[in-house]
Design an enzyme around this catalytic site. Structure first.
Site, PDB file in Angstrom:
ATOM      1  CG  ASP A   1      -8.030   0.387   3.399  1.00  0.00           C
ATOM      2  OD1 ASP A   1      -8.872  -0.413   2.949  1.00  0.00           O
ATOM      3  OD2 ASP A   1      -6.799   0.182   3.327  1.00  0.00           O
TER       4      ASP A   1
ATOM      5  CE  LYS B   1      -4.128  -2.059   2.003  1.00  0.00           C
ATOM      6  NZ  LYS B   1      -5.157  -2.043   3.049  1.00  0.00           N
TER       7      LYS B   1
END
Ligand code: NAP
Length: 267
Positions: free
Chosen positions: A103, A67
């Site tokens: 997220d 990420k």
């Protein structure tokens, strides 16, 4: 046919292809979109991203451990993802790759199904990538967050970055006076363990566990036994996926259908 895929290493049995493909089918766009997953070795990450650009892959969902590492290979980074410092979603528009972070929205939307977040006191356990996205979303909503983490140094740097208090896991009794408790560590994923002692949970708490497999982690079981409200990790997974769905296809995701397939297929 536009191709979307999840990448990670190792790529565990990801539920994203099932969730997205079921959504495509429900909307009748499964003749236009297909969602796959691919394991990418660390040495191949740059090549994978260049390949995705060359093949015209429409969307890439990025999971652990890429990420942060993937950001340097992209052409643009959305402002929120830049502040969070992590990308979990890449959209390819005619060869221009833009990174997003869904997220944060995923966690906030899941929590907001239970409560308004403004002024709420939150004990956030963990200071890694998921915690960063969550602390960003919570502080923007006006919640008061205290970060608890195994390594105090990591809690400190995240706390200082977002203007939050921080402490170690030994001071978790403070969670008793808070409104919301969030596990943003992998604890509970591979063992029947919780990051917080059951005696620090009560019926006034709202408890979110980011771990979504198993569905009912030790923390969720303890919280339910104490009469707390719970937010399952799959709700966060669902809502971060709903935002990806819109970014990849331009269509609103069929949320209920996607939730149903997740719940049915998670243990
Ligand atoms: P990460 O960046 O590696 O961070 C892990 C965090 O957990 C760190 O704060 C680490 O503490 C702590 N930790 C790890 N093992 C621990 C242990 N045994 N005892 C105490 N603390 C421990 O990982 P991440 O990307 O934040 O992911 C965390 C979890 O969130 C994973 O299970 C992931 O699958 C899940 N997740 C779920 C969703 C969803 O949609 N539901 C989305 C994203 C992530 P130190 O700082 O001390 O190392």
């Amino acid at each position: 046919m536009k191709i979307c895929l999840s990448i990670g290493y190792p790529i565990k049995i990801s539920k994203s292809p099932l969730m997205h493909n079921t959504g495509y089918k429900k909307l009748g766009i499964d003749d236009q979109f297909i969602y796959l997953s691919a394991e990418v070795k660390p040495k191949d990450l740059k090549m994978a991203i260049d390949g995705a650009r060359a093949f015209g892959i429409r969307g890439i969902s990025v999971t652990m451990p890429y990420k942060e590492k993937v950001m340097k290979y992209l052409d643009k980074i959305d402002t929120e993802a830049k502040i969070i410092g992590a990308v979990n979603t890449i959209v390819n528009n005619d060869g221009v790759l833009t990174g997003f972070n869904t997220d944060s929205t995923g966690a906030i939307m899941a929590l907001e199904k239970k409560t308004n977040l403004k002024g709420k006191k939150v004990a956030l356990i963990g200071a890694g990538g998921a915690a960063r996205a969550i602390v960003y979303g919570l502080t923007r909503k006006g919640a008061i967050v205290k970060i608890f983490n195994r390594s105090l140094d990591n809690a400190k740097s995240l706390g200082q970055e977002f203007g939050c208090e921080y402490g170690d896991l030994e001071s978790l009794e403070q969670a008793l006076d808070m409104n919301i408790i969030i596990n943003a560590t992998p604890i509970g994923m591979n063992a029947d363990k919780s990051p917080i002692d059951k005696k620090f949970l009560n019926k006034n708490h709202i408890v979110l566990d980011v771990v979504y497999s198993p569905k009912k982690t030790r923390l969720i079981k303890d919280a339910l036994e104490k009469g707390a409200q719970v937010v399952y990790g799959y709700e966060m997974l669902l809502y971060q996926g709903v935002e990806q769905f819109k970014l990849y296809t331009g269509f609103d995701a069929p949320i209920e259908t996607m939730r149903e397939v997740l719940v049915k297929n998670l243990k």
